[in-house]
Design a protein around this motif. Structure first.
Motif, PDB file in Angstrom:
ATOM      1  N   VAL A 148      -1.613 -15.187   2.125  1.00  0.00           N
ATOM      2  CA  VAL A 148      -1.701 -15.568   3.534  1.00  0.00           C
ATOM      3  C   VAL A 148      -0.461 -15.096   4.277  1.00  0.00           C
ATOM      4  O   VAL A 148      -0.547 -14.591   5.412  1.00  0.00           O
ATOM      5  CB  VAL A 148      -1.876 -17.095   3.660  1.00  0.00           C
ATOM      6  N   HIS A 149       0.698 -15.230   3.664  1.00  0.00           N
ATOM      7  CA  HIS A 149       1.944 -14.719   4.257  1.00  0.00           C
ATOM      8  C   HIS A 149       1.813 -13.224   4.534  1.00  0.00           C
ATOM      9  O   HIS A 149       2.213 -12.731   5.594  1.00  0.00           O
ATOM     10  CB  HIS A 149       3.096 -14.998   3.297  1.00  0.00           C
ATOM     11  N   ARG A 153       0.506 -11.942  10.916  1.00  0.00           N
ATOM     12  CA  ARG A 153       1.484 -11.255  11.743  1.00  0.00           C
ATOM     13  C   ARG A 153       2.758 -12.086  11.826  1.00  0.00           C
ATOM     14  O   ARG A 153       2.757 -13.286  11.530  1.00  0.00           O
ATOM     15  CB  ARG A 153       0.905 -11.003  13.135  1.00  0.00           C
ATOM     16  N   PRO A 154       3.879 -11.468  12.242  1.00  0.00           N
ATOM     17  CA  PRO A 154       5.147 -12.218  12.277  1.00  0.00           C
ATOM     18  C   PRO A 154       5.103 -13.485  13.123  1.00  0.00           C
ATOM     19  O   PRO A 154       5.807 -14.445  12.825  1.00  0.00           O
ATOM     20  CB  PRO A 154       6.138 -11.198  12.847  1.00  0.00           C
ATOM     21  N   ASP A 155       4.292 -13.509  14.183  1.00  0.00           N
ATOM     22  CA  ASP A 155       4.190 -14.716  15.003  1.00  0.00           C
ATOM     23  C   ASP A 155       2.937 -15.526  14.652  1.00  0.00           C
ATOM     24  O   ASP A 155       2.522 -16.397  15.412  1.00  0.00           O
ATOM     25  CB  ASP A 155       4.190 -14.384  16.495  1.00  0.00           C
ATOM     26  N   GLY A 156       2.365 -15.261  13.484  1.00  0.00           N
ATOM     27  CA  GLY A 156       1.157 -15.955  13.060  1.00  0.00           C
ATOM     28  C   GLY A 156       1.455 -17.354  12.542  1.00  0.00           C
ATOM     29  O   GLY A 156       2.611 -17.753  12.360  1.00  0.00           O
ATOM     30  N   TRP A 198       8.695 -19.481   4.444  1.00  0.00           N
ATOM     31  CA  TRP A 198       8.027 -19.970   5.640  1.00  0.00           C
ATOM     32  C   TRP A 198       8.957 -20.886   6.420  1.00  0.00           C
ATOM     33  O   TRP A 198       9.867 -21.485   5.865  1.00  0.00           O
ATOM     34  CB  TRP A 198       6.780 -20.783   5.259  1.00  0.00           C
ATOM     35  N   SER A 199       8.667 -21.033   7.703  1.00  0.00           N
ATOM     36  CA  SER A 199       9.313 -22.027   8.543  1.00  0.00           C
ATOM     37  C   SER A 199       8.259 -23.033   8.998  1.00  0.00           C
ATOM     38  O   SER A 199       7.176 -22.634   9.433  1.00  0.00           O
ATOM     39  CB  SER A 199       9.972 -21.386   9.763  1.00  0.00           C
ATOM     40  N   PRO A 216       5.211 -17.528   8.892  1.00  0.00           N
ATOM     41  CA  PRO A 216       5.836 -16.688   7.873  1.00  0.00           C
ATOM     42  C   PRO A 216       7.155 -16.097   8.366  1.00  0.00           C
ATOM     43  O   PRO A 216       7.258 -15.658   9.510  1.00  0.00           O
ATOM     44  CB  PRO A 216       4.792 -15.586   7.632  1.00  0.00           C
ATOM     45  N   ASN A 217       8.154 -16.129   7.501  1.00  0.00           N
ATOM     46  CA  ASN A 217       9.397 -15.409   7.786  1.00  0.00           C
ATOM     47  C   ASN A 217       9.190 -13.961   7.345  1.00  0.00           C
ATOM     48  O   ASN A 217       9.069 -13.677   6.161  1.00  0.00           O
ATOM     49  CB  ASN A 217      10.565 -16.043   7.028  1.00  0.00           C
ATOM     50  N   LYS A 218       9.169 -13.059   8.320  1.00  0.00           N
ATOM     51  CA  LYS A 218       8.769 -11.673   8.050  1.00  0.00           C
ATOM     52  C   LYS A 218       9.913 -10.673   8.157  1.00  0.00           C
ATOM     53  O   LYS A 218       9.851  -9.606   7.575  1.00  0.00           O
ATOM     54  CB  LYS A 218       7.681 -11.264   9.054  1.00  0.00           C
ATOM     55  N   ASN A 219      10.918 -10.986   8.946  1.00  0.00           N
ATOM     56  CA  ASN A 219      11.900  -9.970   9.315  1.00  0.00           C
ATOM     57  C   ASN A 219      13.289 -10.293   8.795  1.00  0.00           C
ATOM     58  O   ASN A 219      14.291 -10.125   9.486  1.00  0.00           O
ATOM     59  CB  ASN A 219      11.936  -9.818  10.842  1.00  0.00           C
TER      60      ASN A 219
END
Length: 234
Positions: A148-149, A153-156, A198-199, A216-219
């Motif tokens: 799922v992560h 998308r980064p703002d998902g 995750w946050s 999700p923490n993506k960046n």
């Protein structure tokens, strides 16, 4: 003890009035085309926002209200319909228009897939993912959490709902193979050495079910700090 239906209905009425007042007087959300409906303490957001930041503001303000158990949304942003995956939906999706995903075909299922394995979706392809009464059926649900992560998308946002381990229905169903608590989400957010973290945007319990919204923490973001986690977890 689980909240009674009567109390939940009265709480929904209170929260509905509180949000209407917020929409009337708070300039940050006054002109947003977002509709809010409460069902058993969960805020359901639909409609349209100009930007993702506006939607995040609305979500955050509603999530701060006492008694809100979850903030779920299917909102058009900037004129674009969101891509919302409904994993293990069976015969009921959370919103019409969601992409239903299940191992067994029903009228609600658009994609046949085993959610305990790799999801048939590209990286960063989904805006929202629902995991409603799924994790408790998987002996090891962390691979699904990682998938799922990957697809968000980064703002998902991932929306999770599962039985609370101390409620009778958590143990009465013989297909439940895992017991979960709100603290479980803390462990998901801060798994030591995990490549995907995750946050927490929100987490709660009504005495029968646990709820969480995770981003999700993506960046390369740092792990969520103690102050951030302390809002929801011990």
């Amino acid at each position: 003890m689980a909240l009674s239906d009567q109390r939940l209905r009265k709480r929904d009425d209170f929260l509905d009035r509180a949000v209407r007042e917020m929409w009337k007087y708070d300039e940050r959300v006054r002109d947003l085309g977002i509709d809010v409906r409460f069902d058993r303490g969960v805020a359901h957001l639909t409609g349209e926002a100009g930007t993702a930041e506006q939607l995040d503001t609305a979500r955050s303000l509603i999530g701060r209200l006492d008694g809100v158990l979850g903030v779920w949304d299917r909102v058009r942003v900037g004129g674009r319909d969101p891509v919302v995956l409904d994993l293990g939906c069976g015969g009921q999706k959370q919103y019409p228009g969601n992409v239903g995903v299940d191992l067994f075909p029903t009228s609600e299922v658009s994609v046949l897939a085993d959610v305990s394995g790799a999801l048939p979706f590209a990286d960063d392809s989904a805006d929202r993912v629902f995991l409603v009464h799924i994790l408790e059926h998987l002996l090891d649900f962390l691979p699904l959490v990682d998938e799922v992560h990957r697809v968000l998308r980064p703002d998902g946002v991932a929306f999770i709902l599962s039985p609370w381990w101390r409620y009778v229905n958590a143990v009465a169903d013989p297909t439940h193979v895992r017991m979960l608590d709100v603290q479980t989400f803390k462990g998901i957010c801060r798994r030591p050495g995990a490549p995907r973290t995750w946050s927490p945007l929100h987490a709660g319990c009504d005495g029968a079910s646990i709820f969480a919204e995770l981003r999700p923490n993506k960046n390369g973001e740092d792990l969520p700090g103690e102050a951030e986690l302390a809002r929801f977890f011990d």
